[in-house]
Design a protein around this motif. Structure first.
Motif, PDB file in Angstrom:
ATOM      1  N   SER A   1       0.913  -1.283   0.330  1.00 48.01           N
ATOM      2  CA  SER A   1      -0.130  -0.241   0.254  1.00 48.01           C
ATOM      3  C   SER A   1       0.531   1.154  -0.208  1.00 48.01           C
ATOM      4  O   SER A   1       1.748   1.259   0.845  1.00 48.01           O
ATOM      5  N   LEU A   2       0.254   2.428  -0.702  1.00 55.02           N
ATOM      6  CA  LEU A   2       1.021   3.319  -0.754  1.00 55.02           C
ATOM      7  C   LEU A   2       1.302   4.439   0.518  1.00 55.02           C
ATOM      8  O   LEU A   2       2.152   5.399   0.604  1.00 55.02           O
ATOM      9  N   TRP A   3      -0.143   4.716   0.794  1.00 55.91           N
ATOM     10  CA  TRP A   3      -0.585   5.291   1.506  1.00 55.91           C
ATOM     11  C   TRP A   3       0.354   5.198   3.285  1.00 55.91           C
ATOM     12  O   TRP A   3       0.453   6.746   3.179  1.00 55.91           O
ATOM     13  N   PRO A   4       1.373   4.279   3.738  1.00 50.59           N
ATOM     14  CA  PRO A   4       1.570   4.218   4.581  1.00 50.59           C
ATOM     15  C   PRO A   4       2.888   5.156   4.313  1.00 50.59           C
ATOM     16  O   PRO A   4       3.431   5.786   5.017  1.00 50.59           O
ATOM     17  N   GLU A   5       3.743   5.326   3.347  1.00 45.14           N
ATOM     18  CA  GLU A   5       4.526   5.484   2.622  1.00 45.14           C
ATOM     19  C   GLU A   5       4.421   7.069   2.599  1.00 45.14           C
ATOM     20  O   GLU A   5       5.408   7.490   3.316  1.00 45.14           O
ATOM     21  N   VAL A   6       3.146   7.843   2.450  1.00 39.97           N
ATOM     22  CA  VAL A   6       2.653   9.501   2.083  1.00 39.97           C
ATOM     23  C   VAL A   6       2.610   9.549   3.395  1.00 39.97           C
ATOM     24  O   VAL A   6       3.658  10.809   3.961  1.00 39.97           O
ATOM     25  N   ALA A   7       2.159   9.167   4.785  1.00 33.86           N
ATOM     26  CA  ALA A   7       1.741   9.542   5.956  1.00 33.86           C
ATOM     27  C   ALA A   7       3.371   9.630   5.995  1.00 33.86           C
ATOM     28  O   ALA A   7       4.092  10.999   7.197  1.00 33.86           O
ATOM     29  N   LYS A   8       3.918   8.597   5.984  1.00 26.01           N
ATOM     30  CA  LYS A   8       5.636   8.687   6.459  1.00 26.01           C
ATOM     31  C   LYS A   8       6.567   9.845   6.283  1.00 26.01           C
ATOM     32  O   LYS A   8       6.709  10.688   6.908  1.00 26.01           O
ATOM     33  N   THR A   9       6.510   9.932   4.478  1.00 30.81           N
ATOM     34  CA  THR A   9       6.536  11.363   4.207  1.00 30.81           C
ATOM     35  C   THR A   9       6.609  12.694   5.115  1.00 30.81           C
ATOM     36  O   THR A   9       6.784  13.402   4.740  1.00 30.81           O
ATOM     37  N   VAL A  10       5.074  12.570   4.972  1.00 32.82           N
ATOM     38  CA  VAL A  10       4.661  14.012   5.325  1.00 32.82           C
ATOM     39  C   VAL A  10       4.889  14.117   6.655  1.00 32.82           C
ATOM     40  O   VAL A  10       5.338  15.200   7.731  1.00 32.82           O
ATOM     41  N   GLN A  11       5.058  13.130   7.542  1.00 33.43           N
ATOM     42  CA  GLN A  11       5.316  13.449   9.381  1.00 33.43           C
ATOM     43  C   GLN A  11       6.974  13.559   9.088  1.00 33.43           C
ATOM     44  O   GLN A  11       7.455  14.929   9.703  1.00 33.43           O
ATOM     45  N   ARG A  12       7.426  12.827   8.421  1.00 29.21           N
ATOM     46  CA  ARG A  12       9.150  13.402   7.933  1.00 29.21           C
ATOM     47  C   ARG A  12       9.428  14.481   7.701  1.00 29.21           C
ATOM     48  O   ARG A  12      10.565  15.452   8.664  1.00 29.21           O
ATOM     49  N   PHE A  13       8.338  15.364   7.281  1.00 28.58           N
ATOM     50  CA  PHE A  13       8.971  17.179   6.766  1.00 28.58           C
ATOM     51  C   PHE A  13       8.360  17.585   7.148  1.00 28.58           C
ATOM     52  O   PHE A  13       8.467  19.083   7.729  1.00 28.58           O
ATOM     53  N   ARG A  14       7.561  17.009   8.868  1.00 21.64           N
ATOM     54  CA  ARG A  14       7.106  18.171   9.189  1.00 21.64           C
ATOM     55  C   ARG A  14       5.665  19.018   8.928  1.00 21.64           C
ATOM     56  O   ARG A  14       5.685  20.254   9.353  1.00 21.64           O
ATOM     57  N   LEU A  15       4.980  17.840   7.998  1.00 24.38           N
ATOM     58  CA  LEU A  15       4.226  19.048   7.682  1.00 24.38           C
ATOM     59  C   LEU A  15       2.920  18.603   8.944  1.00 24.38           C
ATOM     60  O   LEU A  15       2.157  18.119   9.711  1.00 24.38           O
TER      61      LEU A  15
END
Ligand code: ZN
Ligand code: ZN
Length: 350
Positions: A67-81
């Motif tokens: 699934s793509l969404w867990p990775e999208v979410a991780k990226t969002v968190q890593r970028f501190r959005l």
């Protein structure tokens, strides 16, 4: 692409609707999420598309197994959005809930519905050229097929022939399921072709379009098999008059509802307005139906470089229907018709 975030006052957006991903990144695969952040555009897709994504897009590609969404979410968190906008109207409820729980409470979700669609409604030069080419192919396939139509053929025979021609001419495929409706069945605005045979003294309605280089075309023509009766002629000419009236109303600044009203007003003069139940037209591009909707009560304004259809019709139960559809480019001077097929009632010898 990233300027979109400034103009929309969003911090980040995850596009999941494939035509929108294609529009922004060029990627044509069947699985992807395109994440726009203040500094980067990242396309998430799966290993099947590793090679293809590399060829089609300039944005950063992340290949994800599963699934793509867990990775999208991780990226969002890593970028501190702090916020993430999603295409709410196009996500399933289950997907929305999933993303919401994956990003956690620190990230507020916003709605980016319609953001890409508003941009897509106005075409750039390359898109206009692509639609022109698609319309040309569609018209050529229609005219070639017309020569082969004879009584005894079924509606599905004609639909298959049209789609075969479009493919042979280089189309990706039909842009929607081809409509071929003979006689009484032409009174069904969205008739599926059946095994019904084409007979003499009938109207025959063909609504077709190709997808070429990803861009749709759309056109409806009605021919008469054998000599047309006065009733068929008057129905046809009334719809043609309405279509011309609507085309005439197309100009930058016109409201969609005004164009729609021009068609209805014209049909009313002949008593056919009550037999016209759908909208007058729609935008088209990467999808066969896009904004704007040219219908009643639609206050949206037409602007230059939109591509829309103008397709009024009148459908008489038990007799048959007529719809005449052109695809037009909105120019400063009004509608430029991209459909390259004549509009007077054509009679095919039975
Ligand atoms: Zn159509
Ligand atoms: Zn249409």
């Amino acid at each position: 692409m990233l300027a979109l975030l400034d103009s929309s006052h969003l911090q980040s957006v995850a596009f999941s609707h494939l035509p929108n991903i294609r529009y922004f990144s060029g990627f044509t695969g069947s699985n992807g999420v395109l994440l726009l952040t203040p500094t980067r555009a990242i396309l998430f897709t799966d290993p099947r598309y590793e090679l293809q994504a590399g060829q089609e897009t300039d944005v950063t590609v992340k290949i994800i197994r599963g699934s793509l969404w867990p990775e999208v979410a991780k990226t969002v968190q890593r970028f501190r959005l702090k916020t993430l906008a999603l295409e709410d109207e196009l996500l399933s409820y289950a997907e929305y809930r999933r993303v919401s729980s994956l990003v956690g409470k620190q990230v507020r979700l916003h709605d980016a519905s319609g953001l890409a669609e508003a941009l897509r409604a106005v075409k750039d030069e390359g898109e206009i050229a692509a639609i022109r080419a698609s319309m040309k192919l569609c018209g050529d396939a229609y005219l070639k097929t017309l020569k082969k139509i004879h009584t005894g053929m079924s509606e599905t025979d004609v639909a298959a022939e049209l789609e075969y021609r479009m493919r042979r001419m280089g189309a990706d495929g039909p842009s929607f399921e081809t409509i071929v409706a003979a006689g009484e069945r032409s009174a069904l605005p969205h008739a599926r072709p059946t095994g019904a045979k084409i007979r003499t003294d009938q109207l025959l309605l063909i609504d077709m379009g190709a997808s070429l280089g990803g861009y749709a075309s759309d056109m409806t023509r009605v021919v008469h098999i054998g000599k047309a009766s006065p009733k068929a002629k008057s129905l046809y000419n009334s719809v043609l008059e309405a279509q011309l009236a609507a085309l005439d109303a197309v100009r930058p600044g016109a409201k969609c509802a005004e164009i729609d009203a021009a068609a209805r007003k014209s049909l009313r003069r002949h008593g056919f307005d009550k037999f016209f139940q759908h909208s007058t037209g729609h935008g088209l591009g990467l999808e066969i139906h896009e904004g704007p909707r040219v219908g009643r009560k639609v206050a949206d304004e037409i602007v230059e470089n939109m591509v829309i259809t103008i397709e009024p019709g009148a459908y008489l139960p038990g007799f048959g229907g007529v719809r005449i559809e052109d695809t037009v480019l909105v120019t400063a001077g009004g509608a430029e018709i991209l459909t390259r097929v004549p509009k007077e009632l054509m009679v095919l010898e039975a």
